[in-house]
Design a protein around this motif. Structure first.
Motif, PDB file in Angstrom:
ATOM      1  N   LEU A 206       8.156  49.721 -22.295  1.00 13.22           N
ATOM      2  CA  LEU A 206       9.112  49.638 -23.399  1.00 13.22           C
ATOM      3  C   LEU A 206       9.951  50.908 -23.535  1.00 13.22           C
ATOM      4  O   LEU A 206      10.199  51.418 -24.631  1.00 13.22           O
ATOM      5  N   LEU A 207      10.399  51.405 -22.372  1.00 11.82           N
ATOM      6  CA  LEU A 207      11.269  52.573 -22.316  1.00 11.82           C
ATOM      7  C   LEU A 207      12.625  52.246 -21.689  1.00 11.82           C
ATOM      8  O   LEU A 207      13.434  53.149 -21.473  1.00 11.82           O
ATOM      9  N   TRP A 208      12.867  50.992 -21.399  1.00 11.89           N
ATOM     10  CA  TRP A 208      14.125  50.592 -20.761  1.00 11.89           C
ATOM     11  C   TRP A 208      14.365  49.107 -20.994  1.00 11.89           C
ATOM     12  O   TRP A 208      13.419  48.312 -21.079  1.00 11.89           O
TER      13      TRP A 208
ATOM     14  N   LEU B 233      14.607  49.809 -28.734  1.00 14.58           N
ATOM     15  CA  LEU B 233      13.478  48.929 -28.481  1.00 14.58           C
ATOM     16  C   LEU B 233      12.462  49.016 -29.611  1.00 14.58           C
ATOM     17  O   LEU B 233      12.499  49.920 -30.448  1.00 14.58           O
ATOM     18  N   SER B 234      11.506  48.073 -29.618  1.00 15.70           N
ATOM     19  CA  SER B 234      10.491  48.042 -30.676  1.00 15.70           C
ATOM     20  C   SER B 234       9.627  49.291 -30.669  1.00 15.70           C
ATOM     21  O   SER B 234       8.970  49.609 -31.656  1.00 15.70           O
ATOM     22  N   SER B 235       9.642  50.040 -29.570  1.00 13.48           N
ATOM     23  CA  SER B 235       8.921  51.308 -29.465  1.00 13.48           C
ATOM     24  C   SER B 235       9.666  52.448 -30.153  1.00 13.48           C
ATOM     25  O   SER B 235       9.147  53.562 -30.249  1.00 13.48           O
ATOM     26  N   GLY B 236      10.898  52.191 -30.595  1.00 11.74           N
ATOM     27  CA  GLY B 236      11.738  53.232 -31.163  1.00 11.74           C
ATOM     28  C   GLY B 236      12.532  53.999 -30.124  1.00 11.74           C
ATOM     29  O   GLY B 236      13.243  54.945 -30.448  1.00 11.74           O
ATOM     30  N   TRP B 237      12.420  53.576 -28.864  1.00 12.66           N
ATOM     31  CA  TRP B 237      13.117  54.259 -27.764  1.00 12.66           C
ATOM     32  C   TRP B 237      14.543  53.719 -27.669  1.00 12.66           C
ATOM     33  O   TRP B 237      14.749  52.518 -27.531  1.00 12.66           O
TER      34      TRP B 237
ATOM     35  N   ILE C  32       2.274  49.798 -32.380  1.00  7.56           N
ATOM     36  CA  ILE C  32       1.592  49.481 -31.115  1.00  7.56           C
ATOM     37  C   ILE C  32       2.540  49.719 -29.948  1.00  7.56           C
ATOM     38  O   ILE C  32       2.170  50.329 -28.934  1.00  7.56           O
ATOM     39  N   ALA C  33       3.788  49.262 -30.105  1.00  7.54           N
ATOM     40  CA  ALA C  33       4.788  49.485 -29.056  1.00  7.54           C
ATOM     41  C   ALA C  33       5.061  50.976 -28.876  1.00  7.54           C
ATOM     42  O   ALA C  33       5.251  51.456 -27.755  1.00  7.54           O
ATOM     43  N   PHE C  34       5.084  51.724 -29.988  1.00  7.77           N
ATOM     44  CA  PHE C  34       5.296  53.166 -29.897  1.00  7.77           C
ATOM     45  C   PHE C  34       4.202  53.818 -29.065  1.00  7.77           C
ATOM     46  O   PHE C  34       4.493  54.610 -28.157  1.00  7.77           O
ATOM     47  N   TRP C  35       2.942  53.533 -29.344  1.00  8.82           N
ATOM     48  CA  TRP C  35       1.850  54.170 -28.614  1.00  8.82           C
ATOM     49  C   TRP C  35       1.837  53.758 -27.148  1.00  8.82           C
ATOM     50  O   TRP C  35       1.553  54.573 -26.263  1.00  8.82           O
ATOM     51  N   TRP C  36       2.173  52.503 -26.877  1.00  9.37           N
ATOM     52  CA  TRP C  36       2.249  52.045 -25.489  1.00  9.37           C
ATOM     53  C   TRP C  36       3.355  52.800 -24.741  1.00  9.37           C
ATOM     54  O   TRP C  36       3.157  53.256 -23.613  1.00  9.37           O
ATOM     55  N   SER C  37       4.497  52.956 -25.376  1.00  8.18           N
ATOM     56  CA  SER C  37       5.610  53.670 -24.732  1.00  8.18           C
ATOM     57  C   SER C  37       5.289  55.150 -24.567  1.00  8.18           C
ATOM     58  O   SER C  37       5.709  55.776 -23.587  1.00  8.18           O
ATOM     59  N   THR C  38       4.553  55.725 -25.498  1.00 12.25           N
ATOM     60  CA  THR C  38       4.168  57.124 -25.390  1.00 12.25           C
ATOM     61  C   THR C  38       3.233  57.335 -24.204  1.00 12.25           C
ATOM     62  O   THR C  38       3.337  58.338 -23.478  1.00 12.25           O
TER      63      THR C  38
END
Length: 323
Positions: free
Chosen positions: A147-149, A156-160, A266-272
């Motif tokens: 979830l970085l692109w 994106l839902s990750s905040g990226w 959850i998306a944030f931590w996955w992207s991190t």
């Protein structure tokens, strides 16, 4: 939102917020005057000496057709300087505000192309240009997984934030954010939006935050005919460690605040996790000291998030670099 009418000298204002970069600013001003010699220019300066003001005095004398406004920053900080510029522009009765960085070089036709976009589409609230020396990142399949692109200019839902302000990008639909070095807005968007002054000493992501909020009410677009170069001045540039730290703690706070807009912790931590893997992979293959430093900053950011340290204030300890 109504489109601007035929261009006059007061229809739009070019805004540059700066701090201790007179040489970079001089290059940016030369490009502005070459492209739009009769424009309204507003410079908000937080410099520690008088070099920038002296530069603007010389520039005003050399360009009598241009309306040059120098403002000493009431308080240093990019978001604070942007808000100060917007408040000042209200008194100038402009309809469009062009934000560029002090290390941005606009290419011929930049301002005209953006203003034509506003004129043609009344639904546009903001328009960005194509950044010639920008491009898509490497390892896009891996980035997509974490979830970085994505293939559209989205947050994106990750905040990226995924930027699509680069050459060769044919995406012509709506985007959700614009880069701070090349973004223009109708003045009316500031009736309901302002830059988040809580980011006064912690500025990474202020452009994503503002433009994403604007995109909830009005369309944003990238104008391919508006071209510029972001020179990325080495002066007051954040270190890789700081960049890794800031993008972690800022995104976490921002995602928490915007869960109603589809953001997910959850998306944030996955992207991190993905961000850390990419940085460590680059450091191992390189080896890259910058990637390793950014990874260390990311880990420090995670620690601050877990102990509940506020990213709204701790950025002040790092100073206030420009964009």
């Amino acid at each position: 939102m109504n489109p601007p009418g035929p261009r006059t000298a007061s229809t739009a204002a070019v805004v540059i917020c700066t701090k201790d970069r007179p040489a970079d600013l001089e290059q940016a001003l030369a490009a502005v005057s070459a492209d739009q010699p009769d424009c309204t220019l507003v410079v908000v300066d937080a410099s520690s000496d008088g070099a920038t003001r002296q530069l603007l005095d010389r520039y005003r004398e050399a360009h009598p057709a241009m309306s040059v406004h120098y403002l000493a920053a009431a308080r240093p900080g990019l978001v604070l300087q942007r808000n100060q510029a917007v408040a000042y522009c209200r008194g100038l009765n402009v309809q469009v505000v062009h934000f560029i960085d002090d290390d941005t070089e606009v290419l011929p036709g930049y301002f005209r192309a953006i203003e034509d976009s506003f004129r043609k589409d009344p639904g546009l609230g903001g328009v960005g240009g194509v950044i010639e020396n920008n491009g898509p990142p490497p390892h896009r399949r891996i980035r997509s997984l974490f979830l970085l692109w994505c293939e559209a200019g989205s947050v994106l839902s990750s905040g990226w934030g995924v930027s699509h302000q680069y050459p060769g990008n044919e995406f012509g639909g709506r985007v959700e954010w614009l880069s701070g070095c090349s973004m223009s807005y109708r003045m009316c968007v500031f009736d309901v939006n302002s830059f988040d002054d809580r980011l006064a000493g912690f500025i990474l992501g202020e452009d994503i935050d503002f433009s994403f909020r604007v995109s909830r009410r009005a369309q944003l677009a990238v104008e391919p005919a508006a071209r510029c170069i972001h020179h990325l001045s080495p002066v007051s540039r954040r270190t890789p460690f700081r960049a890794g730290y800031e993008r972690t703690v800022w995104r976490h706070a921002w995602v928490k605040e915007h869960r109603s807009e589809g953001m997910s912790l959850i998306a944030f931590w996955w992207s991190t996790l993905g961000d850390a893997c990419l940085l460590l992979g680059a450091a191992a293959i390189g080896p890259s000291r910058e990637s390793l430093a950014a990874a260390a900053g990311l880990v420090t950011g995670i620690r601050c998030v877990l102990i509940g340290r506020s990213c709204r204030t701790d950025g002040e300890a790092f100073g206030n670099p420009a964009g």
